[in-house]
Design a protein around this motif. Structure first.
Motif, mmCIF file in Angstrom:
data_model
loop_
_atom_site.group_PDB
_atom_site.id
_atom_site.type_symbol
_atom_site.label_atom_id
_atom_site.label_comp_id
_atom_site.label_asym_id
_atom_site.label_seq_id
_atom_site.Cartn_x
_atom_site.Cartn_y
_atom_site.Cartn_z
ATOM 1 N N LEU A 290 -3.811 3.440 -1.222
ATOM 2 C CA LEU A 290 -3.547 3.193 -2.582
ATOM 3 C C LEU A 290 -3.042 1.576 -2.591
ATOM 4 C CD1 LEU A 290 -3.680 3.686 -5.518
ATOM 5 C CD2 LEU A 290 -1.363 4.471 -5.677
ATOM 6 N N TYR A 291 -3.886 0.533 -3.018
ATOM 7 C CA TYR A 291 -3.337 -0.874 -3.033
ATOM 8 C C TYR A 291 -2.552 -0.825 -4.222
ATOM 9 C CZ TYR A 291 -3.248 -5.861 -2.445
ATOM 10 O OH TYR A 291 -2.846 -7.110 -2.291
ATOM 11 N N ILE A 292 -1.165 -1.786 -3.806
ATOM 12 C CA ILE A 292 -0.217 -1.916 -5.042
ATOM 13 C C ILE A 292 -0.353 -3.377 -5.278
ATOM 14 C CG2 ILE A 292 2.016 -1.631 -5.789
ATOM 15 C CD1 ILE A 292 2.014 0.864 -3.513
ATOM 16 N N ARG A 293 -0.401 -3.945 -6.531
ATOM 17 C CA ARG A 293 -0.492 -5.356 -6.824
ATOM 18 C C ARG A 293 0.611 -5.487 -8.027
ATOM 19 N NH1 ARG A 293 -3.570 -9.889 -6.561
ATOM 20 N NH2 ARG A 293 -3.544 -9.266 -4.296
ATOM 21 N N LYS B 38 0.794 -1.136 0.021
ATOM 22 C CA LYS B 38 0.063 -0.018 -0.016
ATOM 23 C C LYS B 38 1.024 1.300 -0.039
ATOM 24 C CE LYS B 38 -4.288 -1.682 2.439
ATOM 25 N NZ LYS B 38 -5.069 -1.676 3.526
ATOM 26 N N ALA B 39 0.313 2.418 -0.587
ATOM 27 C CA ALA B 39 1.067 3.710 -0.520
ATOM 28 C C ALA B 39 -0.080 4.455 0.278
ATOM 29 C CB ALA B 39 1.163 4.348 -1.770
ATOM 30 N N TYR B 40 0.456 5.459 1.111
ATOM 31 C CA TYR B 40 -0.434 6.350 2.201
ATOM 32 C C TYR B 40 0.040 7.717 1.539
ATOM 33 C CZ TYR B 40 -0.279 1.854 4.302
ATOM 34 O OH TYR B 40 -0.343 0.609 4.534
ATOM 35 N N LYS C 120 7.923 3.466 -7.724
ATOM 36 C CA LYS C 120 8.104 4.951 -7.337
ATOM 37 C C LYS C 120 7.547 5.773 -8.376
ATOM 38 C CE LYS C 120 11.278 4.774 -3.535
ATOM 39 N NZ LYS C 120 12.737 4.981 -3.093
ATOM 40 N N GLU C 121 8.159 5.613 -9.554
ATOM 41 C CA GLU C 121 7.884 6.216 -10.864
ATOM 42 C C GLU C 121 6.185 6.208 -11.154
ATOM 43 O OE1 GLU C 121 8.710 9.253 -13.176
ATOM 44 O OE2 GLU C 121 10.427 8.057 -12.041
ATOM 45 N N LEU C 122 5.820 4.974 -11.054
ATOM 46 C CA LEU C 122 4.317 4.888 -11.401
ATOM 47 C C LEU C 122 3.503 5.513 -10.285
ATOM 48 C CD1 LEU C 122 2.274 3.188 -12.973
ATOM 49 C CD2 LEU C 122 2.386 1.189 -11.322
ATOM 50 N N ILE C 123 3.943 5.612 -9.145
ATOM 51 C CA ILE C 123 2.988 6.158 -8.216
ATOM 52 C C ILE C 123 3.008 7.671 -8.445
ATOM 53 C CG2 ILE C 123 2.738 6.600 -5.726
ATOM 54 C CD1 ILE C 123 3.301 3.885 -5.234
ATOM 55 N N ARG C 124 4.262 8.221 -8.625
ATOM 56 C CA ARG C 124 4.275 9.742 -9.032
ATOM 57 C C ARG C 124 3.387 9.853 -10.131
ATOM 58 N NH1 ARG C 124 10.306 8.449 -8.923
ATOM 59 N NH2 ARG C 124 11.144 8.856 -6.799
ATOM 60 N N LEU C 125 3.446 9.218 -11.048
ATOM 61 C CA LEU C 125 2.469 9.311 -12.311
ATOM 62 C C LEU C 125 1.092 9.513 -11.929
ATOM 63 C CD1 LEU C 125 2.509 10.064 -15.237
ATOM 64 C CD2 LEU C 125 2.465 7.924 -15.905
ATOM 65 N N ASP C 126 0.501 8.455 -10.956
ATOM 66 C CA ASP C 126 -0.733 8.463 -10.601
ATOM 67 C C ASP C 126 -1.100 8.812 -9.180
ATOM 68 O OD1 ASP C 126 -1.505 7.586 -12.959
ATOM 69 O OD2 ASP C 126 -1.652 5.259 -12.679
ATOM 70 N N GLU C 127 -0.128 9.795 -8.720
ATOM 71 C CA GLU C 127 -0.323 10.326 -7.335
ATOM 72 C C GLU C 127 -1.829 10.876 -6.944
ATOM 73 O OE1 GLU C 127 1.637 13.640 -4.541
ATOM 74 O OE2 GLU C 127 2.923 12.735 -6.022
ATOM 75 N N ALA C 128 -2.424 11.453 -7.960
ATOM 76 C CA ALA C 128 -3.807 11.869 -7.688
ATOM 77 C C ALA C 128 -4.607 11.027 -7.165
ATOM 78 C CB ALA C 128 -4.358 12.809 -8.815
ATOM 79 N N TRP C 129 -4.427 9.709 -7.187
ATOM 80 C CA TRP C 129 -5.217 8.546 -6.891
ATOM 81 C C TRP C 129 -5.131 8.366 -5.396
ATOM 82 C CZ3 TRP C 129 -8.819 5.953 -10.283
ATOM 83 C CH2 TRP C 129 -8.769 6.353 -11.401
ATOM 84 N N VAL C 130 -3.955 8.796 -4.911
ATOM 85 C CA VAL C 130 -3.709 8.219 -3.310
ATOM 86 C C VAL C 130 -4.519 9.421 -2.649
ATOM 87 C CG1 VAL C 130 -2.183 7.812 -1.696
ATOM 88 C CG2 VAL C 130 -1.549 7.735 -4.013
ATOM 89 N N LYS C 131 -5.470 9.075 -1.922
ATOM 90 C CA LYS C 131 -6.207 10.374 -1.407
ATOM 91 C C LYS C 131 -5.899 10.339 -0.092
ATOM 92 C CE LYS C 131 -8.902 11.241 -4.901
ATOM 93 N NZ LYS C 131 -8.675 12.404 -5.561
ATOM 94 N N ASN C 132 -6.244 11.725 0.782
ATOM 95 C CA ASN C 132 -5.969 12.132 2.061
ATOM 96 C C ASN C 132 -6.870 11.182 2.975
ATOM 97 O OD1 ASN C 132 -5.123 14.793 0.749
ATOM 98 N ND2 ASN C 132 -3.672 14.425 2.249
ATOM 99 N N SER D 257 -4.531 0.320 -7.207
ATOM 100 C CA SER D 257 -5.910 0.347 -6.945
ATOM 101 C C SER D 257 -6.245 1.129 -5.686
ATOM 102 C CB SER D 257 -6.532 -1.195 -6.838
ATOM 103 O OG SER D 257 -8.054 -0.893 -6.521
ATOM 104 N N PRO D 258 -7.257 2.292 -5.857
ATOM 105 C CA PRO D 258 -7.665 3.176 -4.705
ATOM 106 C C PRO D 258 -8.367 2.076 -3.741
ATOM 107 C CG PRO D 258 -8.718 3.908 -6.596
ATOM 108 C CD PRO D 258 -7.723 2.804 -6.878
#
Length: 355
Positions: free
Chosen positions: A139-142, A78-80, A121-133, A167-168
């Motif tokens: 953001l679940y990572i598979r 997961k990302a937070y 890391k590069e992928l999450i930077r691109l889709d960072e808007a999908w990680v909500k406060n 996946s959020p």
């Protein structure tokens, strides 16, 4: 296996984002995916250049070995997003290590850090808007790898595809969880692939778990394959038992996954002065503790659910309800762990990694 890798990543951005079509308050776990994915193929004995591209289906030959011999492994992470809008990972090096242990066991190539960690890391930077406060939003990572080489001869593939999809997510389980203790079906066997995050481990659980659902239970606590006397995992989670004021959990083995949440909870519990005993826990021991009142809690632990309390269990024809506690180890440890993950408490362990 000798690996030739490059740290460079090609990025193909989606023309438009689908984020505005998503209701982030009504997410079904693992059903909505972000705009991009990472793909990297292994061919001719080497990893090719990773590509981040729009999330889309891909075409495989009908004879691809993943379909016929089940060479498929995955990870869950997961990302937070914290209060200052920075994004963090939790112990990603452990997921990378475990992915490669699974790869070795399934006769698949290991994934280099430059692809797994740097690519993620590069992928999450691109889709960072999908990680909500907000605590509870993740953001679940598979990450996963499949055999894509063609041919139905029973031998390992020579070609593989590594992917990461995002996946959020909110909560994995909702409502009370009651479990059935297995006395016939097994999740894994000694010498088998139970300690690998192999796809077949999970599909093999579906039938007995469906039987448990039909009987009114949400999950199964698996027992050892030889005697069905030792408690092992709960569904897709590691499992903890609190008897009096001691926390018990089974040691990892060929049959039990080395859970990252599990090992983190053990470290946290020890820091908090909770007595932790890592040893085989017997079914008879649990039943006796339930009968004499010394069994206080059972809870599952895993990336998706984090910590999931169990309200009761059934063994054979006898059901045991667990006491309702005002202050439980499960609630306290989950709070302390998620506070670290969301940077609401000091990370004294050095577990968090900033994107």
């Amino acid at each position: 296996m000798s690996l030739q890798t490059s740290s460079e990543i090609d990025i193909i951005k989606a023309a438009t984002s689908k984020i505005d079509q998503v209701d982030f308050e009504k997410l079904t776990f693992g059903s909505v995916f972000t705009d991009h994915m990472l793909v990297c193929d292994f061919r001719n004995g080497a990893w090719e250049k990773p590509v981040i591209k729009p999330y889309e289906p891909f075409v495989l030959d009908p004879s691809a070995k993943v379909f016929h011999y089940g060479q498929a492994i995955f990870e869950g992470m997961k990302a937070y997003k914290t209060e200052d809008n920075s994004v963090w990972l939790f112990r990603p090096e452990e997921n990378h290590l475990r992915m490669n242990k699974s790869a070795v066991r399934m006769c698949m190539p290991e994934v280099p850090e430059s692809i797994f960690i740097d690519g993620l890391k590069e992928l999450i930077r691109l889709d960072e808007a999908w990680v909500k406060n907000g605590k509870g939003n993740t953001l679940y990572i598979r990450p996963f790898m499949i055999a894509i080489g063609s041919g139905v001869i029973a031998q390992p593939s020579t070609q593989y595809r590594f992917c990461i999809i995002l996946s959020p997510a909110k909560a994995y389980y909702s409502g009370d969880v009651k479990v059935l203790i297995a006395d016939y079906y097994s999740r894994a066997a000694n010498g088998g692939i139970g300690a690998a995050k192999a796809a077949g481990n999970y599909s093999g659980q579906f039938y007995p778990t469906q039987l448990a659902h039909n009987a009114g239970f949400q999950q199964i606590i698996w027992t050892d394959d030889a005697t069905h006397t030792k408690l092992e995992e709960c569904g897709t989670m590691n499992v903890f038992f609190r008897i009096n004021d001691t926390l018990y959990t089974a040691p990892t083995s060929d049959r039990i996954l080395d859970g990252i949440t599990r090992k983190s909870l053990i470290d946290l519990a020890k820091r908090e002065g909770i007595n932790v005993d890592v040893r085989p826990v017997l079914v008879d021991e649990l039943v006796e503790a339930a009968k004499n009142g010394s069994l206080k809690e059972i809870f599952g632990a895993g990336t998706a659910a984090v910590v999931n309390p169990i309200v009761g269990f059934q063994y054979k024809d006898e059901y045991f309800e667990l006491p309702k506690l005002e202050k439980s180890y499960a609630t306290d440890l989950k709070e302390k762990l998620t506070n670290i993950q969301y940077k609401l408490a000091e990370d004294t362990f050095g577990w968090t990694v900033k994107i």
